[in-house]
Each structure stands twice: as structure tokens, then as C-alpha cells.
Enzyme design. Sequence first.
Site, PDB file in Angstrom:
ATOM      1  N   ASN A   1       0.688  -1.184   0.018  1.00  0.00           N
ATOM      2  CA  ASN A   1      -0.320   0.076  -0.129  1.00  0.00           C
ATOM      3  C   ASN A   1       0.700   1.521   0.113  1.00  0.00           C
ATOM      4  OD1 ASN A   1      -1.732  -1.946   0.343  1.00  0.00           O
ATOM      5  ND2 ASN A   1      -2.412  -0.987   2.388  1.00  0.00           N
ATOM      6  N   VAL A   2       0.128   2.369  -0.369  1.00  0.00           N
ATOM      7  CA  VAL A   2       1.046   3.512  -0.965  1.00  0.00           C
ATOM      8  C   VAL A   2       0.761   4.671   0.549  1.00  0.00           C
ATOM      9  CG1 VAL A   2       2.525   2.976  -2.958  1.00  0.00           C
ATOM     10  CG2 VAL A   2      -0.309   4.453  -2.964  1.00  0.00           C
TER      11      VAL A   2
ATOM     12  N   HIS B   1       5.711  -0.123  -2.678  1.00  0.00           N
ATOM     13  CA  HIS B   1       5.480   0.584  -4.208  1.00  0.00           C
ATOM     14  C   HIS B   1       5.382   1.620  -4.190  1.00  0.00           C
ATOM     15  CE1 HIS B   1       3.094  -3.604  -5.375  1.00  0.00           C
ATOM     16  NE2 HIS B   1       3.861  -3.489  -5.234  1.00  0.00           N
TER      17      HIS B   1
ATOM     18  N   CYS C   1       9.976  21.026 -13.601  1.00  0.00           N
ATOM     19  CA  CYS C   1      11.082  21.927 -12.960  1.00  0.00           C
ATOM     20  C   CYS C   1      11.276  23.270 -13.882  1.00  0.00           C
ATOM     21  CB  CYS C   1      12.531  21.002 -12.750  1.00  0.00           C
ATOM     22  SG  CYS C   1      14.171  21.319 -13.192  1.00  0.00           S
TER      23      CYS C   1
ATOM     24  N   CYS D   1      14.745  23.096 -16.117  1.00  0.00           N
ATOM     25  CA  CYS D   1      14.734  21.669 -16.905  1.00  0.00           C
ATOM     26  C   CYS D   1      13.381  21.218 -17.890  1.00  0.00           C
ATOM     27  CB  CYS D   1      15.359  20.592 -17.111  1.00  0.00           C
ATOM     28  SG  CYS D   1      14.448  19.129 -16.182  1.00  0.00           S
TER      29      CYS D   1
ATOM     30  N   GLY E   1      -5.418  -9.524   3.004  1.00  0.00           N
ATOM     31  CA  GLY E   1      -5.976  -8.393   1.801  1.00  0.00           C
ATOM     32  C   GLY E   1      -5.253  -7.857   0.666  1.00  0.00           C
ATOM     33  N   THR E   2      -4.708  -9.127   0.162  1.00  0.00           N
ATOM     34  CA  THR E   2      -4.074  -8.852  -1.122  1.00  0.00           C
ATOM     35  C   THR E   2      -4.680 -10.336  -1.991  1.00  0.00           C
ATOM     36  OG1 THR E   2      -1.801  -9.106  -2.138  1.00  0.00           O
ATOM     37  CG2 THR E   2      -1.890 -10.042  -0.307  1.00  0.00           C
TER      38      THR E   2
ATOM     39  N   ASN F   1      -8.519 -12.873   4.266  1.00  0.00           N
ATOM     40  CA  ASN F   1      -9.128 -11.973   2.888  1.00  0.00           C
ATOM     41  C   ASN F   1     -10.133 -12.580   3.051  1.00  0.00           C
ATOM     42  OD1 ASN F   1      -9.789 -11.496   0.440  1.00  0.00           O
ATOM     43  ND2 ASN F   1      -7.290 -11.058  -0.165  1.00  0.00           N
TER      44      ASN F   1
ATOM     45  N   ALA G   1      -9.969  -8.168   7.498  1.00  0.00           N
ATOM     46  CA  ALA G   1      -9.025  -7.700   8.168  1.00  0.00           C
ATOM     47  C   ALA G   1      -9.465  -7.011   9.726  1.00  0.00           C
ATOM     48  CB  ALA G   1      -7.605  -7.152   7.563  1.00  0.00           C
TER      49      ALA G   1
END
Length: 258
Positions: free
Chosen positions: A113-114, A130, A158, A161, A198-199, A224, A242
Site C-alpha cells: 500500500n502507498v 510500492h 522543474c 529543465c 488483504g491482498t 481475506n 481484516a
Amino acid sequence: MVADPLRPTSEPWPGMEAVRRLIAQARSIFVLTGAGISAESGVPTFRDAMTGLWERFNPEELASEEAYRRQPELVWEWYLHRRALVAAAHPNPAHHALAALAAQKHVTLVTQNVDGLHQRAGSQHVIELHGNLFANKWLDGCGRCDEASALPGMPPRCHLCGALMRPGVVWFGEDLPRVARFRAEHAAQTSDLCLVVGTSGLVYPAAALPGLAKEHGAPVIVINPLPSALDQTADLVVPAAAGALLPLLWPQPGMEPD
Ligand code: OAD
């Protein structure tokens, strides 16, 4: 003795007592989490349909460098939407339970998870395979990149550049961060229990980690509510949400053990 009608006499989920025992006996636990652990916080999983304005898009079509180069405004907007959604969400009892487990055992918490919800629940040293939704980095930066003010609806560039800023997450087709992958694999090989929460187990290399733990002797537990690709690897599968199950598996702070 008359049974207490408020107290369940059998385990609410098959396999739960066996899982409790395995966790109690383990000294070091490798935990792999996926989007399902944040579902009860209101963060949609990847296999859930997207809602509202994003209904007609598939996350796998937006989360790639190619998609970003083709439609930077659209992809950036999607990430801003996800950042807002996660910022308004809160860790749920599953995140809190895992933070509590680390006070009792040696736990290596590896997440796909992010969303940063494990850290917000108090987990430390979380290995983010990730990346993180709230981090930024440069796409083709010059090495001296500096942010320029972005036009409304456009990703920042930027001012030296012209490189685009991009979210600090791993997109489809990209390698995992090397140190995170190395640490995750090492923990999978050296822990004596593997807990998968949970995946869907569909995205590699993360999905290979439970198999690696098993090869090195760790029993694998999958939590799950639906079947997942890791059920075949698992020694035990508990078909539970969960947030409902994890707080029942080990002592929680402030709760009397039963
Ligand atoms: P998925 O969306 O593929 O799977 C979520 C899983 O969580 C499903 O198997 C659900 O059955 C399960 N689930 C749903 N609610 C749950 C609950 N309350 N408790 C426990 N489980 C529940 O998410 P991931 O497996 O995390 O990669 O996806 C893996 C990777 O694929 C993501 O990190 C992302 C994605 O595309 C990248 O962005 C690189």
C-alpha cells in the site's frame, strides 16, 4: 454451568483458533499487507470499481509511466484525488492491531500500500514496496531539479529543465525500490511465521514473498474475505475482514485478554 448467551461458543471464523496459537508461538512474524487492509478505512482496493468521476478508468491504465507521458494532467489529477481520499481516511482496527503486535513480537511489516495508514496507526519501520502516495520525484530530471509553480490542473515542472514532477509510487512495469525489496526478502527468509492480509496476490514480485517464507519453513496464513491467488500457498486461510479479525488474534492494549 449455563452458557453466556452473549459469548460466542464457537470460533466466529474457521481456523481462527489455530491462527491465534501460531501467532502466540511465533518469535518473528513477516506480515505482507495489500489494499484490502485499508478497505475498512474507505480506501478502495485496486480490484474495486472506481467511483464518481473516475468510474470509467481502470487503475492499471493510469498507473504507468506511459500513461503519465501521454496524459500528464489526467494522471496527476487522479493522484491528487487519491491523496485527498487517503488524507481524509483513518487507520482502522486492523492497522492498529498490527502496530500493537510489534510491541509484543519481532514483526517485519511489508506493505504494497502507498497510503501510509500503517504508519499513521503507529507502525514503525514499515517497508513500502510500492512507494508512498504523498512522495514526489522527477520524471527525467536534470539532477538539479527545482519546483516551478504549476498551472492549475497541471503537474508541477522543474523550472530549470522542464521535467515533470511525478508521484513517488511504483508504476506498472517499474522495478521495486531495491533496499525495500532486499529487506522484505530477507525478512521473508528469516521469520518463523508469515501473515498475509488483504491482498489478491496477483502482482509480482510482492506476491512471491509468502512462497519465499514458506520455502524457508514459515507457515503461511492468509486473511481475506474472498479467495486469493495466495490461497494455494497458504497453510491456513481465514475468510474474514481484516478489521474484524486481527484485533481478536493477539492482545490489544487496554483490552483484557480472554
Ligand atoms: P487488490 O485490489 O488486488 O486486492 C485487494 C484484496 O483485498 C482482495 O483480494 C480482496 O478480497 C481483499 N479484501 C477486501 N476487503 C478486505 C478486508 N476488509 N479485509 C481483508 N481483505 C480484504 O490489492 P493488492 O493485492 O494490494 O500495485 O494489489 C497489489 C498491487 O496491485 C497494488 O499494490 C498495486 C496494484 O495494482 C501497484 O500500484 C504497483
